[in-house]
Design an enzyme around this catalytic site. Structure first.
Site, PDB file in Angstrom:
ATOM      1  N   ALA A 203       0.805  -1.229   0.000  1.00 30.70           N
ATOM      2  CA  ALA A 203       0.000   0.000   0.000  1.00 30.70           C
ATOM      3  C   ALA A 203       0.838   1.278   0.000  1.00 30.70           C
ATOM      4  O   ALA A 203       0.735   2.104  -0.913  1.00 30.70           O
ATOM      5  CB  ALA A 203      -0.944  -0.017   1.197  1.00 30.70           C
TER       6      ALA A 203
ATOM      7  N   GLU B 138      10.349  -5.228  -4.487  1.00 28.09           N
ATOM      8  CA  GLU B 138       9.391  -5.976  -3.654  1.00 28.09           C
ATOM      9  C   GLU B 138       9.932  -7.396  -3.496  1.00 28.09           C
ATOM     10  O   GLU B 138      10.192  -8.081  -4.482  1.00 28.09           O
ATOM     11  CB  GLU B 138       8.004  -5.964  -4.322  1.00 28.09           C
ATOM     12  CG  GLU B 138       7.022  -6.972  -3.792  1.00 28.09           C
ATOM     13  CD  GLU B 138       6.760  -6.880  -2.284  1.00 28.09           C
ATOM     14  OE1 GLU B 138       6.624  -5.748  -1.768  1.00 28.09           O
ATOM     15  OE2 GLU B 138       6.724  -7.942  -1.618  1.00 28.09           O
TER      16      GLU B 138
ATOM     17  N   SER C  18       0.448  -3.898  -4.239  1.00 26.80           N
ATOM     18  CA  SER C  18      -0.826  -3.170  -4.141  1.00 26.80           C
ATOM     19  C   SER C  18      -1.997  -4.071  -3.798  1.00 26.80           C
ATOM     20  O   SER C  18      -3.041  -4.000  -4.419  1.00 26.80           O
ATOM     21  CB  SER C  18      -1.157  -2.475  -5.479  1.00 26.80           C
ATOM     22  OG  SER C  18      -0.250  -1.451  -5.741  1.00 26.80           O
TER      23      SER C  18
ATOM     24  N   CYS D 222      -5.874  -6.614   4.379  1.00 23.69           N
ATOM     25  CA  CYS D 222      -7.068  -6.599   5.227  1.00 23.69           C
ATOM     26  C   CYS D 222      -8.150  -7.509   4.676  1.00 23.69           C
ATOM     27  O   CYS D 222      -9.079  -7.890   5.377  1.00 23.69           O
ATOM     28  CB  CYS D 222      -7.660  -5.199   5.335  1.00 23.69           C
ATOM     29  SG  CYS D 222      -6.503  -3.876   5.047  1.00 23.69           S
TER      30      CYS D 222
ATOM     31  N   ASP E 149       3.099   0.418   7.790  1.00 21.57           N
ATOM     32  CA  ASP E 149       3.230  -0.442   8.969  1.00 21.57           C
ATOM     33  C   ASP E 149       4.621  -0.424   9.598  1.00 21.57           C
ATOM     34  O   ASP E 149       4.818  -1.039  10.643  1.00 21.57           O
ATOM     35  CB  ASP E 149       2.884  -1.891   8.601  1.00 21.57           C
ATOM     36  CG  ASP E 149       1.421  -2.071   8.255  1.00 21.57           C
ATOM     37  OD1 ASP E 149       0.661  -1.077   8.284  1.00 21.57           O
ATOM     38  OD2 ASP E 149       1.032  -3.222   7.966  1.00 21.57           O
TER      39      ASP E 149
ATOM     40  N   ASN F 162      -2.135   3.739   3.204  1.00 19.51           N
ATOM     41  CA  ASN F 162      -2.485   4.418   1.960  1.00 19.51           C
ATOM     42  C   ASN F 162      -2.333   5.928   2.081  1.00 19.51           C
ATOM     43  O   ASN F 162      -1.845   6.583   1.156  1.00 19.51           O
ATOM     44  CB  ASN F 162      -3.921   4.063   1.553  1.00 19.51           C
ATOM     45  CG  ASN F 162      -3.974   2.771   0.750  1.00 19.51           C
ATOM     46  OD1 ASN F 162      -3.698   2.777  -0.437  1.00 19.51           O
ATOM     47  ND2 ASN F 162      -4.269   1.672   1.415  1.00 19.51           N
TER      48      ASN F 162
ATOM     49  N   TYR G 221     -30.784  11.867  11.101  1.00 20.80           N
ATOM     50  CA  TYR G 221     -31.822  11.109  11.793  1.00 20.80           C
ATOM     51  C   TYR G 221     -32.959  10.743  10.860  1.00 20.80           C
ATOM     52  O   TYR G 221     -33.538  11.598  10.193  1.00 20.80           O
ATOM     53  CB  TYR G 221     -32.402  11.900  12.975  1.00 20.80           C
ATOM     54  CG  TYR G 221     -33.731  11.328  13.415  1.00 20.80           C
ATOM     55  CD1 TYR G 221     -33.802  10.024  13.909  1.00 20.80           C
ATOM     56  CD2 TYR G 221     -34.914  12.046  13.284  1.00 20.80           C
ATOM     57  CE1 TYR G 221     -35.019   9.461  14.261  1.00 20.80           C
ATOM     58  CE2 TYR G 221     -36.133  11.491  13.648  1.00 20.80           C
ATOM     59  CZ  TYR G 221     -36.180  10.202  14.125  1.00 20.80           C
ATOM     60  OH  TYR G 221     -37.381   9.639  14.453  1.00 20.80           O
TER      61      TYR G 221
ATOM     62  N   ARG H  79     -24.501  12.572  26.314  1.00 18.39           N
ATOM     63  CA  ARG H  79     -25.311  13.170  27.392  1.00 18.39           C
ATOM     64  C   ARG H  79     -24.959  12.566  28.740  1.00 18.39           C
ATOM     65  O   ARG H  79     -24.838  13.274  29.747  1.00 18.39           O
ATOM     66  CB  ARG H  79     -26.797  12.965  27.105  1.00 18.39           C
ATOM     67  CG  ARG H  79     -27.331  13.891  26.038  1.00 18.39           C
ATOM     68  CD  ARG H  79     -28.736  13.532  25.636  1.00 18.39           C
ATOM     69  NE  ARG H  79     -29.673  13.637  26.751  1.00 18.39           N
ATOM     70  CZ  ARG H  79     -30.965  13.339  26.664  1.00 18.39           C
ATOM     71  NH1 ARG H  79     -31.472  12.923  25.510  1.00 18.39           N
ATOM     72  NH2 ARG H  79     -31.759  13.458  27.693  1.00 18.39           N
TER      73      ARG H  79
END
Lengths: 457, 457
Positions: free
Chosen positions: B12, B36, B42, B46, B287, B309, B430, B446
């Protein structure tokens, strides 16, 4: 010595205010009387379309707190009591009770929570049986009675705002062929027309006929007096039932007659603690007031249950001797039409122009989940940012599952007056079932940054 | 004269940096070489649990951009090339190519995107066939080969972080009986234990056996050398397959050997533009770096594709002569275990204490939709606020549909350093299908306001 609080209107704001005031002051300190014209209190008007459509089974499911629960807390809730006159100087209100008797009731503190009234144009035939508003539980019940009393056939919804599209969905679920007539070029005028067009296309795909630029001229009835069709300047649409969704106006006639201050959109004007301006003992909130739009700096009338509840909470705190304020709104709203989720916050292009702002506007396509994850659905995000400063001005989202509530990201960013550049590094939740690795809101923010730069200084 | 950018690591961060640099500088100005070690670039690590579980069908679905696409943009992506040594003073890296030949390559600009390495404790049997990590596509393919090569039986997942719970789900979907062994009292140590307990209960309900306080001592193999069971101090758990989900550590051995600065958690230290501290021509991200936690003020190692990313984008901008910075994170993460959605942002109680903060903590129960709307599901929200100031410190959410991404509201509020009192009037979307009239996050805010007040000055 005990004081008396009088509340006019027993729905969200009124009952939330009464309840919160009671939390802060016991019955020995504060007597609370609520005058409600109708026969229901504390209900969710926003739920009516889902009750009509059948997703919500019982009317009583929409009632958040029963009259008995209020009365057990020493809140004297009186149904069928209509307030006819306010006398701020005399600290009293004139009330007609359910027996028709009129009398004055004194108050130490007054809460005006009279809500809003649906727009009902003076069209020929508008009062015919089969023509329905959907503002109150009584309205909803009458509409359901009409629907259950006949075979499902043709329905016409007049108006294409939230209520209009939600009612179109409800009538489709009831098996009706639905035509939605509206004035603008595209439905949902709370969106920019290009985003409204996406809603129209999606509704087309659901079998709802959406007719824009429609000027309704009359409602035609049959020999039995019931509705048969809706006439427009361009033709007639058969209708076995008509639902009006033309928006609402603040119900402030009482307040106006008493000389209380109203704004340009007809709502009561309050201070930040929701006290009516110039009146230390009168509060107002919910659908009968105007609120500050924090993005445009203007006062607006926005009828939404979520604001009404917040206002009630804040008013009750003030009445009870505490301190709370309502800073304003950023104009967030989310709506569902079948599988479609439609959301907006902040300013549309026209709002920004009217507010004197110069802005850039970008639109992006993304997906609700990582592209490779099952059931990822398309999502369109439009974002407005101020020229030069890059401050976020508004966001509109049209998509499916997971699209609507994403607008909350932009709502909080607007509240914090973030720039779109600040938004590009927001640490939003990411996992493939919930978002692409760049959340659609971040993708829009990145494109907005580029547009701000391209627009120059 | 053309410059050369060397990128170490083609996932990434590395490929996003290369792509963004290429957008800003053409091939005539900037040569880009990516080394690499593996054979994929790429890709979405995840997504591996969903590929293993079957929700994602093909390995290639996880590849965001093919090597050919990169090469067409004049990015010289070389697979099977391992960087053995960095020489910052000499502006060069020693590389072993796929044929085993070692040679030095000079650079003008260097990006270190070496990622993270899974924790692999030196247990007896840990290298046995049937014991799998799930860090790379190769790992995922090997695990899938194991699973498809045998009848589904017993699986043991070691570790109960995000990867652990996601792999538990994947193995359940593969028809395995799953036991998850972990060290703490409750799974998901990224949550406070009381919220982790909710995850454990939900996983119990899915048929996953969750064993806490488990100290794994050995992996026992059969006569064929394959895994048979996982041994702990308290007993043995049969296992036809074992998945390791014990977290990751920054892969910074190369950087350390070259004298680059590392933080307490082993990640590279960078400035806000993602340049390695003290080195104007070396960037690092993803990472293998530590990032600033904006809430605690501490540096942390957080391995997440979304940060990786963003880092790549920012690094590529800097390499390309532009300007962008990464301000830090607030610690947002969201995860799915079957129907359960688990999310967190900001500080846990232990984090807040470690940061020297005093705080209040509240937990509320609410629902994902208006209570009367079909399929409203329960949602638990925990919120931490600073004593006296009432500033939001953290939010954790466990629920079902619609729970996870709600954490974004708190993530933006944390970024804006809002107080919980400010949050109570947030104008959130809402409508009954999406939220109760008080969004669960507002309900928590609250309650947090009340707790701050009760805690006193």
């Amino acid at each position: 010595m005990s004081e008396r609080l009088v509340v006019i209107g027993g729905d969200a704001t009124g009952m939330a205010a009464a309840s919160q005031a009671r939390r802060l002051k016991g019955a020995g300190e504060l007597e609370i009387v609520v005058f409600e014209r109708g026969h229901f209190a504390s209900y969710s008007a926003c739920g009516i379309p889902y009750w009509v459509g059948g997703a919500v089974r019982e009317r009583d499911d929409l009632i958040a707190r029963t009259p008995e629960e209020h009365r057990e807390r020493d809140i004297d809730l009186r149904f069928g009591h209509q307030v006819l006159e306010l006398d701020p100087a005399g600290h009293r209100v004139l009330v007609r009770d359910d027996g028709g008797t009129e009398s004055w009731t004194g108050y130490d503190k007054l809460v005006i929570a009279t809500g809003a009234r649906p727009v009902r144009p003076p069209l020929p035939g508008i009062d015919a049986p089969g023509v329905h508003g959907v503002q109150t539980l009584d309205d909803g019940q009458e509409l359901i009675d009409t629907l259950t009393g006949q075979e499902s056939g043709a329905a016409v919804v007049i108006g294409a705002g939230y209520i209009g599209v939600e009612m179109a969905e409800a009538l489709i679920q009831r098996g009706y062929r639905v035509t939605m007539l509206h004035r603008g070029a595209e439905p949902m005028s709370t969106l920019d027309p290009d985003m409204g067009a996406l809603v129209r296309k999606a509704m087309d795909g659901m079998g709802i006929t959406v007719v824009g630029d429609a000027e309704v001229t009359a409602i035609r009835t049959g020999a039995d007096g019931r509705v048969r069709a809706v006439g427009t300047a361009d033709g007639e649409y058969p209708a076995d039932v008509v639902v009006l969704g033309l928006g609402v106006r603040p119900a402030t006639e009482l307040a106006a007659a008493a000389g209380l201050p109203l704004g340009e959109e007809g709502g009561l004007l309050t201070d930040l603690a929701m006290r009516v301006r110039g009146h230390t003992d009168i509060w107002a909130g919910g659908d009968c007031v105007e609120v500050l739009d924090l993005v445009s700096g203007r006062l607006r009338h926005i009828a939404l249950g979520t604001h009404a509840n917040k206002h009630g909470q804040i008013i009750g705190t003030g009445v009870g001797g505490g301190y709370a304020t309502f800073p304003g709104v950023v104009g967030t709203a989310v709506s569902k039409v079948c599988a479609l989720e439609v959301a907006r916050t902040g300013l549309r292009e026209a709002d920004a122009t009217a507010a004197g702002l110069q802005f850039v506007s970008v639109t992006i396509e993304s997906t609700s989940r990582a592209g490779y994850y099952p059931d990822a659905t398309p999502m369109t995000v439009k974002m407005l940012a101020e020229r030069r400063t890059g401050r976020l001005l508004g966001t509109q989202i049209v998509g499916q599952e997971g699209a609507g509530k994403r607008v909350d990201i932009a709502a909080v960013a607007l509240t914090a007056r973030m720039t779109v550049e600040q938004m590009t590094t927001l640490d939003l939740g990411y996992a493939p079932p919930y978002s692409p690795v760049w959340d659609p809101v971040l993708v829009a923010a990145r494109k907005a940054v580029a547009a701000v730069r391209a627009a120059g200084w």
